[in-house]
Design a protein around this motif. Sequence first.
Motif, PDB file in Angstrom:
ATOM      1  N   LEU A 221       0.828  -1.215   0.000  1.00 49.72           N
ATOM      2  CA  LEU A 221       0.000   0.000   0.000  1.00 49.72           C
ATOM      3  C   LEU A 221       0.859   1.260   0.000  1.00 49.72           C
ATOM      4  O   LEU A 221       0.462   2.296  -0.522  1.00 49.72           O
ATOM      5  CB  LEU A 221      -0.927   0.023   1.212  1.00 49.72           C
ATOM      6  N   PHE A 222       2.041   1.158   0.621  1.00 49.28           N
ATOM      7  CA  PHE A 222       2.916   2.328   0.728  1.00 49.28           C
ATOM      8  C   PHE A 222       3.704   2.569  -0.566  1.00 49.28           C
ATOM      9  O   PHE A 222       4.194   3.660  -0.796  1.00 49.28           O
ATOM     10  CB  PHE A 222       3.886   2.150   1.908  1.00 49.28           C
ATOM     11  N   ILE A 223       3.829   1.501  -1.379  1.00 46.58           N
ATOM     12  CA  ILE A 223       4.557   1.626  -2.642  1.00 46.58           C
ATOM     13  C   ILE A 223       3.650   2.337  -3.645  1.00 46.58           C
ATOM     14  O   ILE A 223       2.649   1.781  -4.086  1.00 46.58           O
ATOM     15  CB  ILE A 223       5.004   0.246  -3.180  1.00 46.58           C
ATOM     16  N   GLY A 224       3.973   3.573  -3.949  1.00 42.54           N
ATOM     17  CA  GLY A 224       3.134   4.364  -4.851  1.00 42.54           C
ATOM     18  C   GLY A 224       2.074   5.191  -4.150  1.00 42.54           C
ATOM     19  O   GLY A 224       1.239   5.798  -4.812  1.00 42.54           O
ATOM     20  N   ALA A 225       2.087   5.231  -2.816  1.00 40.43           N
ATOM     21  CA  ALA A 225       1.063   6.013  -2.091  1.00 40.43           C
ATOM     22  C   ALA A 225       1.443   7.492  -1.997  1.00 40.43           C
ATOM     23  O   ALA A 225       0.648   8.303  -1.521  1.00 40.43           O
ATOM     24  CB  ALA A 225       0.854   5.448  -0.691  1.00 40.43           C
ATOM     25  N   GLU A 226       2.625   7.846  -2.458  1.00 34.91           N
ATOM     26  CA  GLU A 226       3.065   9.244  -2.517  1.00 34.91           C
ATOM     27  C   GLU A 226       2.932   9.957  -1.176  1.00 34.91           C
ATOM     28  O   GLU A 226       2.549  11.129  -1.111  1.00 34.91           O
ATOM     29  CB  GLU A 226       2.319   9.990  -3.631  1.00 34.91           C
TER      30      GLU A 226
ATOM     31  N   LEU B 186       4.418 -13.303  -7.312  1.00 32.63           N
ATOM     32  CA  LEU B 186       3.160 -12.879  -7.928  1.00 32.63           C
ATOM     33  C   LEU B 186       2.888 -11.400  -7.665  1.00 32.63           C
ATOM     34  O   LEU B 186       2.190 -10.756  -8.440  1.00 32.63           O
ATOM     35  CB  LEU B 186       2.013 -13.751  -7.419  1.00 32.63           C
ATOM     36  N   HIS B 187       3.439 -10.852  -6.581  1.00 30.00           N
ATOM     37  CA  HIS B 187       3.248  -9.416  -6.331  1.00 30.00           C
ATOM     38  C   HIS B 187       3.849  -8.573  -7.456  1.00 30.00           C
ATOM     39  O   HIS B 187       3.403  -7.461  -7.698  1.00 30.00           O
ATOM     40  CB  HIS B 187       3.856  -9.019  -4.987  1.00 30.00           C
ATOM     41  N   GLY B 192      -3.275  -7.257 -12.566  1.00 36.04           N
ATOM     42  CA  GLY B 192      -4.621  -6.824 -12.209  1.00 36.04           C
ATOM     43  C   GLY B 192      -5.459  -7.984 -11.728  1.00 36.04           C
ATOM     44  O   GLY B 192      -5.130  -9.147 -11.966  1.00 36.04           O
ATOM     45  N   ILE B 193      -6.512  -7.656 -11.006  1.00 36.16           N
ATOM     46  CA  ILE B 193      -7.452  -8.698 -10.602  1.00 36.16           C
ATOM     47  C   ILE B 193      -8.881  -8.200 -10.763  1.00 36.16           C
ATOM     48  O   ILE B 193      -9.150  -6.999 -10.795  1.00 36.16           O
ATOM     49  CB  ILE B 193      -7.269  -9.141  -9.125  1.00 36.16           C
ATOM     50  N   GLU B 194      -9.771  -9.163 -10.854  1.00 37.03           N
ATOM     51  CA  GLU B 194     -11.204  -8.906 -10.745  1.00 37.03           C
ATOM     52  C   GLU B 194     -11.625  -9.716  -9.534  1.00 37.03           C
ATOM     53  O   GLU B 194     -11.190 -10.858  -9.360  1.00 37.03           O
ATOM     54  CB  GLU B 194     -11.891  -9.416 -12.007  1.00 37.03           C
ATOM     55  N   ALA B 195     -12.417  -9.113  -8.653  1.00 37.47           N
ATOM     56  CA  ALA B 195     -12.789  -9.813  -7.428  1.00 37.47           C
ATOM     57  C   ALA B 195     -14.173  -9.370  -6.987  1.00 37.47           C
ATOM     58  O   ALA B 195     -14.678  -8.328  -7.423  1.00 37.47           O
ATOM     59  CB  ALA B 195     -11.779  -9.529  -6.324  1.00 37.47           C
ATOM     60  N   LYS B 219      -4.944  -4.253  -5.524  1.00 37.28           N
ATOM     61  CA  LYS B 219      -4.943  -5.685  -5.886  1.00 37.28           C
ATOM     62  C   LYS B 219      -3.952  -6.460  -5.037  1.00 37.28           C
ATOM     63  O   LYS B 219      -4.133  -7.643  -4.768  1.00 37.28           O
ATOM     64  CB  LYS B 219      -4.617  -5.878  -7.373  1.00 37.28           C
ATOM     65  N   GLN B 220      -2.874  -5.775  -4.599  1.00 36.62           N
ATOM     66  CA  GLN B 220      -1.846  -6.445  -3.808  1.00 36.62           C
ATOM     67  C   GLN B 220      -2.410  -7.028  -2.520  1.00 36.62           C
ATOM     68  O   GLN B 220      -1.912  -8.034  -2.017  1.00 36.62           O
ATOM     69  CB  GLN B 220      -0.709  -5.466  -3.472  1.00 36.62           C
ATOM     70  N   LEU B 221      -3.464  -6.384  -1.967  1.00 43.35           N
ATOM     71  CA  LEU B 221      -4.057  -6.898  -0.729  1.00 43.35           C
ATOM     72  C   LEU B 221      -4.685  -8.270  -0.939  1.00 43.35           C
ATOM     73  O   LEU B 221      -4.750  -9.084  -0.014  1.00 43.35           O
ATOM     74  CB  LEU B 221      -5.115  -5.932  -0.202  1.00 43.35           C
ATOM     75  N   PHE B 222      -5.179  -8.512  -2.151  1.00 44.77           N
ATOM     76  CA  PHE B 222      -5.850  -9.782  -2.439  1.00 44.77           C
ATOM     77  C   PHE B 222      -4.847 -10.907  -2.705  1.00 44.77           C
ATOM     78  O   PHE B 222      -5.193 -12.078  -2.608  1.00 44.77           O
ATOM     79  CB  PHE B 222      -6.795  -9.618  -3.636  1.00 44.77           C
ATOM     80  N   ILE B 223      -3.613 -10.515  -3.082  1.00 48.24           N
ATOM     81  CA  ILE B 223      -2.581 -11.520  -3.358  1.00 48.24           C
ATOM     82  C   ILE B 223      -2.058 -12.033  -2.015  1.00 48.24           C
ATOM     83  O   ILE B 223      -1.394 -11.317  -1.279  1.00 48.24           O
ATOM     84  CB  ILE B 223      -1.434 -10.923  -4.203  1.00 48.24           C
TER      85      ILE B 223
END
Lengths: 495, 495
Positions: A221-226, B186-187, B192-195, B219-223
């Motif tokens: 979440l912090f990667i790219g959160a500026e 996978l990160h 992209g994901i659809e969820a 999307k990273q949270l879902f991985i």
Amino acid sequence: MATSARLLSYPEIKRDPKFAKLTEEHVNYFKGVVGSDSAIIDGVTKDASEDIESYNSDWMRKFRGHTQLVLKPTNKEELSKILKYCNDNMLAVVPQGGNSGLVGGSVPVFDEIVINLQKMNKIRSFDQVSGILVADAGVILENADNYLAERNHIFPLDLGAKGSCQIGGNVATNAGGLRLLRYGSLHGNVLGIEAVLPDGTIVNDLCTLRKNNTGYDLKQLFIGAEGTIGIITAVSIQCAARSQAVNVAYFGLESFEKVQEAYRTAKGQLAEILSAFELMDGRTQKLVNKVTGKKMPLEGEYPFYCLVETSGSNTDHDAEKLQAFLEHVMETEIVLDGTLADNQTQIQELWSWREGITEVLGHEGGVYKYDLSIPISELYDIVNDTRDRLTEAGLVGDGPDYPVVDVVGYGHMGDANLHLNIPTRRFDKAVEKQLEPFVYEWVQKRNGSISAEHGLGVTKKPYVSYSKNETMMKLMKQIKDLYDPKGIMNPYKYI
Amino acid sequence: MATSARLLSYPEIKRDPKFAKLTEEHVNYFKGVVGSDSAIIDGVTKDASEDIESYNSDWMRKFRGHTQLVLKPTNKEELSKILKYCNDNMLAVVPQGGNSGLVGGSVPVFDEIVINLQKMNKIRSFDQVSGILVADAGVILENADNYLAERNHIFPLDLGAKGSCQIGGNVATNAGGLRLLRYGSLHGNVLGIEAVLPDGTIVNDLCTLRKNNTGYDLKQLFIGAEGTIGIITAVSIQCAARSQAVNVAYFGLESFEKVQEAYRTAKGQLAEILSAFELMDGRTQKLVNKVTGKKMPLEGEYPFYCLVETSGSNTDHDAEKLQAFLEHVMETEIVLDGTLADNQTQIQELWSWREGITEVLGHEGGVYKYDLSIPISELYDIVNDTRDRLTEAGLVGDGPDYPVVDVVGYGHMGDANLHLNIPTRRFDKAVEKQLEPFVYEWVQKRNGSISAEHGLGVTKKPYVSYSKNETMMKLMKQIKDLYDPKGIMNPYKYI
């Protein structure tokens, strides 16, 4: 938006009255935390050891804020105290790394307190076996890469501003740059972060493991959160072994279809040694030729050019592969002509035809610049469509009557990242009206990105919804509210 | 925990009374959504076209739940209706892919409704130029990889269960596997994901761009979330060109220090073509030799062995590099002996000395298995320390008096991922008492991971705090509460 030297004052944005104004009491508290040497004050009191203006403006002098206080914490504990106090007292802050961004993300909009990371600049550890580096956020990218070079490793990110940008800022803005095609994005390479949240919580997720499947991967979440949900104070990152051999080829091609074919062939034949596949249209190359007076690398003129770089562990093998690739694409007429650089001078010379574009574009005036990602098959269509549109509007041509000199495209083909550039003789509302929202709508229709690698900052904030649907906007705002419920972190920006 | 065939009934976990019990009314609603063909009912009514038990147990028959209803939606809209109804009616659910996990994540603990993704199994698109694949969550990994192989590409993940596991499950569990060293996690590869969220919201973040810097990367949270915040219905993923050449070498070494040196040398010399660096201790190799009766690949016996695989685009170049590497590490006595496979049969034969370990370990009884990540310099110490501990306790030895046969280690050296295995003659509380929490505490002291690639599921939930500190636990629970405030998604598991 244009990138000429204009100091933007954001007439459309109003200072949010919920934020407190800086008082002497606040300043005294902060001086107690960081010491007088690490606080530059030019407001309620004046106690500045250096000019505060360099922290209020970005390197392009395009964006300008009006902070009265710059704080330079030397460790996470100091930063924690600062942020907790700001949060408790409704003082807005802007985190600042090397201040080399392009979207106004790292300077205040109004009087936000600047928190500059430059004093947190130590390499903490490097494991020679795993290649994992742990370093403070304020380490300058080039310093990190030089440190790694001495140890036969490479930082998985490289970009033009490497001499001033900081790795914390790189991670906070999810910087893309020149090595992404080969080493992938920071979402894959960053293994852990240490960060401070607005309420002062110190988040220690500085994992130095390639694999750790024990819960939500919150560092992402912090990667790219500026800097909108917290401030990164350190990162751990996976670094690859440094390549011993580098080769570069430069091709002329008859169409964008052939460019795609060349890229597909390079991916197949050069595979693991391919480290860059850059696209330049003929107009950009003629412009470089015209402005610099240098002889073009190939005899004829072509509508498209590509620069292909390989990096590997064996010079002979790589040269042989690249030569075979070159012969194949020429025999099958995927490319019409090409040249192969076989020493460092020639390599730099070929790269200058790609890297020199940005500079020559501004030769006659300002440049409208867009950093777009578009599915690769349609990547170049935006250039033609934009040129047609401006031409139909009577805005493009030779001579002083026409505001627009040309419409050109170049960029990181391998990443489907196109830089659409419109060099002009002068800025003109009529041109802007033709460009926006046209470009954003065009990109939206193709599910592209209106900011491939530059981020959002203050300039792209109004346009996020062209690349993110309503549900995603809502989910992103949820995260912002969760981590920064009072909204003190880098306000007026991002989403 | 042991992996013998024991059906766990979780005596320590109680069914949460907040969840509703399934009624005929519920069942009728679901039948209306998915149709009778896609609902297996064996509870309030019995209307099952197939046996419900295969959905209640995992492939090892180690975990067993008691669902009365399995739903197989065929599209995201059906899934959205199902989840919204479950959320509104406090019905707990467990998402299920190929059901090939190792930690009990994909089967119910009590009577949670199983939502099986197998009917969402279409490849949606593949872009030959960019290498980006978009596919439904229920596509079986091997089918995806075969589809890509026909198009000269490779799925960036490979693992033993590829014939049954589904790519949605792979992403939901952040599977590691055999290709991570080369292609990364996978990160980095999932674009992209659809969820579908518990409240029925359909999240369309199915980005097909390598670069898109327009907001939080949700999307990273879902991985790796193991279906606790939503159910992934489709993924887009970056796939590399398939390598044409594969070579394998097998070495004997005198110490773990030499193994580290060999790995460091391989990273430097083989660099871009290195695709696997696997570690096997001498005990595992003698066990394979003893159980299979096969002649060992090298003449002498060594305390450590390594398997090194290269994958590249040119057979001759790769063989030459590997040969040079082999000569270097033998001349400098980093390795004591080695052999190089130069055809497919020999390659498979060498791999069998690594891949055959799991099977032979269970030869005399059950096996206590731990999937750990530890900083690479201390990776093997856990094996010696555990052996010493069990030996001192009088539990290891030859003959039926001793419950423990041996303590061995092997795994993905390149990923610092060690499989600590304790083959036994019988399960014994005295052994378990020596192992836990000893192993977890040992890993915690070195900032390691108690689950490198297998995830948490139901078995590791009690131990997460050995790898995540209190702040991280709190932040993870915030995310769970944000996305699944009623807690219906895969309860009793994860964090």
